[in-house]
Design a protein around this motif. Structure first.
Motif, PDB file in Angstrom:
ATOM      1  N   LEU A  34       1.485  -5.388 -21.809  1.00  0.00           N
ATOM      2  CA  LEU A  34       0.071  -5.540 -22.147  1.00  0.00           C
ATOM      3  C   LEU A  34      -0.710  -4.243 -21.979  1.00  0.00           C
ATOM      4  O   LEU A  34      -1.441  -3.818 -22.880  1.00  0.00           O
ATOM      5  N   LEU A  35      -0.572  -3.567 -20.817  1.00  0.00           N
ATOM      6  CA  LEU A  35      -1.319  -2.333 -20.593  1.00  0.00           C
ATOM      7  C   LEU A  35      -0.875  -1.240 -21.550  1.00  0.00           C
ATOM      8  O   LEU A  35      -1.697  -0.471 -22.058  1.00  0.00           O
ATOM      9  N   LEU A  36       0.424  -1.167 -21.795  1.00  0.00           N
ATOM     10  CA  LEU A  36       0.940  -0.145 -22.711  1.00  0.00           C
ATOM     11  C   LEU A  36       0.487  -0.426 -24.141  1.00  0.00           C
ATOM     12  O   LEU A  36       0.176   0.492 -24.905  1.00  0.00           O
ATOM     13  N   ARG A  37       0.432  -1.712 -24.496  1.00  0.00           N
ATOM     14  CA  ARG A  37      -0.023  -2.081 -25.847  1.00  0.00           C
ATOM     15  C   ARG A  37      -1.498  -1.748 -26.034  1.00  0.00           C
ATOM     16  O   ARG A  37      -1.929  -1.426 -27.146  1.00  0.00           O
ATOM     17  N   ALA A  38      -2.280  -1.812 -24.939  1.00  0.00           N
ATOM     18  CA  ALA A  38      -3.710  -1.521 -25.041  1.00  0.00           C
ATOM     19  C   ALA A  38      -3.969  -0.076 -25.450  1.00  0.00           C
ATOM     20  O   ALA A  38      -5.011   0.222 -26.055  1.00  0.00           O
ATOM     21  N   VAL A  39      -3.053   0.830 -25.137  1.00  0.00           N
ATOM     22  CA  VAL A  39      -3.201   2.241 -25.515  1.00  0.00           C
ATOM     23  C   VAL A  39      -2.243   2.597 -26.647  1.00  0.00           C
ATOM     24  O   VAL A  39      -1.919   3.763 -26.847  1.00  0.00           O
TER      25      VAL A  39
ATOM     26  N   LEU B  46      18.003 -10.349 -38.480  1.00  0.00           N
ATOM     27  CA  LEU B  46      17.098 -11.369 -37.971  1.00  0.00           C
ATOM     28  C   LEU B  46      16.056 -10.658 -37.119  1.00  0.00           C
ATOM     29  O   LEU B  46      16.400  -9.956 -36.165  1.00  0.00           O
ATOM     30  N   VAL B  47      14.796 -10.825 -37.464  1.00  0.00           N
ATOM     31  CA  VAL B  47      13.699 -10.189 -36.732  1.00  0.00           C
ATOM     32  C   VAL B  47      12.903 -11.288 -36.049  1.00  0.00           C
ATOM     33  O   VAL B  47      12.484 -12.261 -36.693  1.00  0.00           O
ATOM     34  N   THR B  48      12.691 -11.160 -34.754  1.00  0.00           N
ATOM     35  CA  THR B  48      11.918 -12.136 -33.997  1.00  0.00           C
ATOM     36  C   THR B  48      10.977 -11.412 -33.044  1.00  0.00           C
ATOM     37  O   THR B  48      11.322 -10.352 -32.505  1.00  0.00           O
ATOM     38  N   ARG B  49       9.788 -11.989 -32.857  1.00  0.00           N
ATOM     39  CA  ARG B  49       8.785 -11.400 -31.964  1.00  0.00           C
ATOM     40  C   ARG B  49       8.160 -12.509 -31.138  1.00  0.00           C
ATOM     41  O   ARG B  49       7.902 -13.610 -31.641  1.00  0.00           O
ATOM     42  N   TRP B  50       7.905 -12.212 -29.873  1.00  0.00           N
ATOM     43  CA  TRP B  50       7.326 -13.204 -28.964  1.00  0.00           C
ATOM     44  C   TRP B  50       6.704 -12.458 -27.787  1.00  0.00           C
ATOM     45  O   TRP B  50       6.912 -11.261 -27.597  1.00  0.00           O
ATOM     46  N   GLY B  51       5.942 -13.209 -26.956  1.00  0.00           N
ATOM     47  CA  GLY B  51       5.410 -12.658 -25.702  1.00  0.00           C
ATOM     48  C   GLY B  51       3.989 -12.151 -25.834  1.00  0.00           C
ATOM     49  O   GLY B  51       3.516 -11.796 -26.917  1.00  0.00           O
ATOM     50  N   SER B  52       3.292 -12.110 -24.705  1.00  0.00           N
ATOM     51  CA  SER B  52       1.925 -11.593 -24.657  1.00  0.00           C
ATOM     52  C   SER B  52       1.782 -10.543 -23.568  1.00  0.00           C
ATOM     53  O   SER B  52       1.443  -9.401 -23.844  1.00  0.00           O
ATOM     54  N   LEU B  53       2.043 -10.932 -22.314  1.00  0.00           N
ATOM     55  CA  LEU B  53       2.008  -9.941 -21.240  1.00  0.00           C
ATOM     56  C   LEU B  53       3.040  -8.846 -21.490  1.00  0.00           C
ATOM     57  O   LEU B  53       2.843  -7.699 -21.091  1.00  0.00           O
ATOM     58  N   SER B  54       4.125  -9.205 -22.133  1.00  0.00           N
ATOM     59  CA  SER B  54       5.122  -8.222 -22.572  1.00  0.00           C
ATOM     60  C   SER B  54       5.613  -8.658 -23.947  1.00  0.00           C
ATOM     61  O   SER B  54       6.517  -9.474 -24.064  1.00  0.00           O
ATOM     62  N   ARG B  55       4.995  -8.115 -24.979  1.00  0.00           N
ATOM     63  CA  ARG B  55       5.370  -8.476 -26.347  1.00  0.00           C
ATOM     64  C   ARG B  55       6.650  -7.729 -26.722  1.00  0.00           C
ATOM     65  O   ARG B  55       6.779  -6.523 -26.501  1.00  0.00           O
TER      66      ARG B  55
ATOM     67  N   VAL C 160       2.790  11.947 -21.602  1.00  0.00           N
ATOM     68  CA  VAL C 160       2.540  11.718 -20.175  1.00  0.00           C
ATOM     69  C   VAL C 160       1.352  10.780 -19.975  1.00  0.00           C
ATOM     70  O   VAL C 160       1.257  10.089 -18.954  1.00  0.00           O
ATOM     71  N   ARG C 161       0.465  10.732 -20.955  1.00  0.00           N
ATOM     72  CA  ARG C 161      -0.713   9.856 -20.811  1.00  0.00           C
ATOM     73  C   ARG C 161      -0.337   8.387 -20.722  1.00  0.00           C
ATOM     74  O   ARG C 161      -1.145   7.554 -20.289  1.00  0.00           O
ATOM     75  N   PHE C 162       0.888   8.018 -21.124  1.00  0.00           N
ATOM     76  CA  PHE C 162       1.327   6.634 -21.024  1.00  0.00           C
ATOM     77  C   PHE C 162       1.879   6.301 -19.636  1.00  0.00           C
ATOM     78  O   PHE C 162       2.136   5.135 -19.350  1.00  0.00           O
ATOM     79  N   GLY C 163       2.087   7.307 -18.802  1.00  0.00           N
ATOM     80  CA  GLY C 163       2.636   7.085 -17.466  1.00  0.00           C
ATOM     81  C   GLY C 163       1.858   6.096 -16.621  1.00  0.00           C
ATOM     82  O   GLY C 163       2.442   5.164 -16.055  1.00  0.00           O
ATOM     83  N   PRO C 164       0.510   6.244 -16.505  1.00  0.00           N
ATOM     84  CA  PRO C 164      -0.233   5.300 -15.653  1.00  0.00           C
ATOM     85  C   PRO C 164      -0.141   3.859 -16.117  1.00  0.00           C
ATOM     86  O   PRO C 164      -0.335   2.936 -15.316  1.00  0.00           O
ATOM     87  N   PHE C 165       0.134   3.619 -17.396  1.00  0.00           N
ATOM     88  CA  PHE C 165       0.133   2.259 -17.937  1.00  0.00           C
ATOM     89  C   PHE C 165       1.502   1.600 -17.833  1.00  0.00           C
ATOM     90  O   PHE C 165       1.656   0.455 -18.263  1.00  0.00           O
TER      91      PHE C 165
END
Length: 557
Positions: A318-323, A475-484, A201-206
């Motif tokens: 971004l906010l979710l990644r921060a936690v 095939l594995v690909t990764r991109w994005g910053s605000l939403s990685r 539940v602690r991830f809810g606010p983010f």
């Protein structure tokens, strides 16, 4: 047997209990307009109140007509729904085209023991007229229909029938387990992969889903004020609040608005998280399906055929990644990606610890070299315990979801900074021009200039997010910053490769490689990769597909 077939092929009606729900739903949809008629009627001497009452009666009649004009039937080859009064429409879906079956129960549905069934066929979300929805069946009928359509069981009537002999524990399972499950554990017919934990539940606010609530509330209040012709400036509490707010300095006003907005959005996001994902559970069934159930007030159950699963996507806003949180979605044919990973049927794990998302991804990926298999020993464990049990094995280390990625080189780094600073400097130039010639406040361009270091951080983070790999048949690909986002796509599910090069990419010898697939978003990109590496990925991912083109290019050069 003849009676069973005739009962199955006959056109059937929805549950009669929907005569209570359909009128209520229609009245709720028309509530703002009906409330506006009531307020307008009161201000004009009461004549308009009869229009409001008549509107409610009309909505009730329309709701009842939906039940009388809707029928359905299940045949060995098709699922058919017939609806409409003036315009009669029959929606037919071949049973071999059924991809998912969503079972949803709102609060009123649950009170009456009903459920809404929606059959997914892989068609575009924009083609709403092609949806096959049964609103609503009894909960028992909905559960039997879901099993019948997705598990490809023999045709049987979905209406309540005479009781039959209970099935043996191994009936319907491809391989019977010789080990009896311990008391109190999950039955052998299913393997639990993940379950909601209170700590999530602690991830809810983010998740910032509360911003949608702010928009809905503001829109409802605005429409209510407009329909009712209400002047908020004359309301006592509003006047007092405005006087108190106007007495503050500008900086204090900004701080107050931000604080109130953050608190409201956080509380709304947390409440929405609990309501949407409460009682979440992900299980694997021996019939070859993944089953997701979630929701407190409105329960939803989605079943996904594993044979149509082509990969997974781990998204980290971004906010979710921060936690250190992440979401997990399925890349599979037939799911509604247009609604997003939280609202659509592609969600495999709600916002949760990233370690749990990685653990569940390892368990649900289609079997390939390096992908661990779920055994009966893990049937009653969570994703975290499953990961710890297999964390020391080399197979887990080779999993596509945790494989090391190849960086995209200095040319991609320069492109990230060039694009970021190009947009920022353009905005700054526009603000300066408006300040010089149109009298725009100077603080606008000063703030834009002060944010230049933030633009550099964003560009650097976007570059760090770039990466790709080709491992274990994925095939594995990764991109994005605000939403990685990180996608592991099965190469066997790739039906084509597109290589696109803009003018600036050609000068930097870069390209954007897109793997085309029938699953998920129908295309996943490896952006700003070296052209030689893009050709290597495509040739290795689908051997032989590019050979004629590469040979021709070699001769031309």
């Amino acid at each position: 047997m003849i009676d069973v077939i005739e009962t199955t092929l006959a056109w059937r009606r929805l549950s009669p209990r929907m005569l209570v729900i359909h009128p209520f739903q229609e009245v709720v949809r028309a509530a703002p307009a009906l409330l506006g008629l009531l307020v307008a009627g009161t201000s004009s001497g009461g004549q308009g109140q009869w229009w409001s009452i008549g509107g409610v009666g009309l909505m009730v009649v329309l709701g009842m007509l939906r039940w009388f004009t809707t029928t359905y039937r299940i045949t060995p080859e098709h699922v058919q729904v017939r609806r409409g009064l003036l315009t009669r429409k029959v929606v037919t879906v071949p049973r071999d085209r059924v991809r998912t079956v969503d079972v949803t129960s709102h609060v009123l549905h649950r009170v009456l023991g009903l459920a809404r069934v929606e059959v997914g066929t892989g068609t575009s979300e924009r083609r709403r007229e092609g949806r096959l929805r049964l609103d609503a069946l009894t909960a028992a009928e909905a559960a039997r229909l879901r099993v019948e359509l997705l598990h490809r069981s023999p045709v049987a009537p979905v209406a309540p029938s005479a009781p039959t002999a209970p099935a043996t524990p191994s009936e319907g399972a491809p391989v019977a387990s010789p080990v009896a499950p311990p008391a109190g554990s999950t039955p052998a017919a299913e393997t639990e992969l993940a379950r909601m934990r209170p700590a999530w539940v602690r991830f809810g606010p983010f998740t910032m889903s509360g911003l949608v609530t702010v928009g809905v509330v503001a829109g409802f209040v605005s429409r209510l004020v407009s329909e009712g012709n209400v002047d908020l400036g004359r309301v006592g509490p509003v006047q007092e609040t405005w006087r108190w707010f106007s007495a503050m300095s500008l900086l204090l006003e900004i701080a107050t608005v931000v604080l109130v907005l953050v608190v409201f959005v956080s509380v709304a996001s947390t409440l929405g998280y609990v309501l949407a994902f409460g009682n979440f559970r992900l299980t694997r069934h021996t019939e070859g399906t993944l089953h997701v159930t979630r929701g407190l007030l409105t329960t939803r159950a989605t079943t996904i055929e594993e044979r149509r699963l082509r990969g997974v996507e781990v998204s980290e806003p971004l906010l979710l990644r921060a936690v250190r949180g992440a979401r997990l979605s399925a890349v599979t044919t037939g799911l509604r990606t247009a609604q997003g990973s939280q609202r659509g049927g592609s969600m495999l794990l709600p916002p949760a610890p990233r370690a749990d998302a990685v653990s569940v991804a390892r368990l649900v990926l289609p079997r390939a070299a390096g992908a661990p298999s779920a055994t009966p020993a893990t049937s009653a464990t969570s994703a975290t315990s499953a990961a710890s049990a297999t964390g020391a094995s080399s197979a887990v280390e080779a999993s596509p979801i945790t494989a090391d990625l190849t960086a995209h080189g200095p040319a991609a780094l320069r492109r990230r900074f060039t694009r970021a600073y190009g947009v920022h400097l353009l905005v700054l130039a526009v603000l300066l021009a408006l300040w010089w010639w149109a009298g725009l406040p100077s603080w606008t361009w000063l703030i834009a200039a002060a944010l230049l270091p933030l633009t550099a951080l964003l560009a650097a983070d976007r570059y760090r997010s770039l990466g790709h790999a080709l491992t274990s048949g994925y095939l594995v690909t990764r991109w994005g910053s605000l939403s990685r986002r990180r996608v592991a796509l099965e190469c066997d599910g790739v039906i084509g490769w597109n290589i696109e090069r803009s003018f600036f990419q050609r000068r930097a010898r870069l390209a954007t490689l897109t793997a085309t697939t029938a699953a998920g978003k129908q295309g996943y990109q490896v952006p700003d990769v070296d052209l030689t590496e893009a050709l290597r990925l495509a040739a290795t991912g689908t051997p032989g597909l590019l050979d004629p083109f590469l040979v021709e290019a070699t001769h031309v050069s």
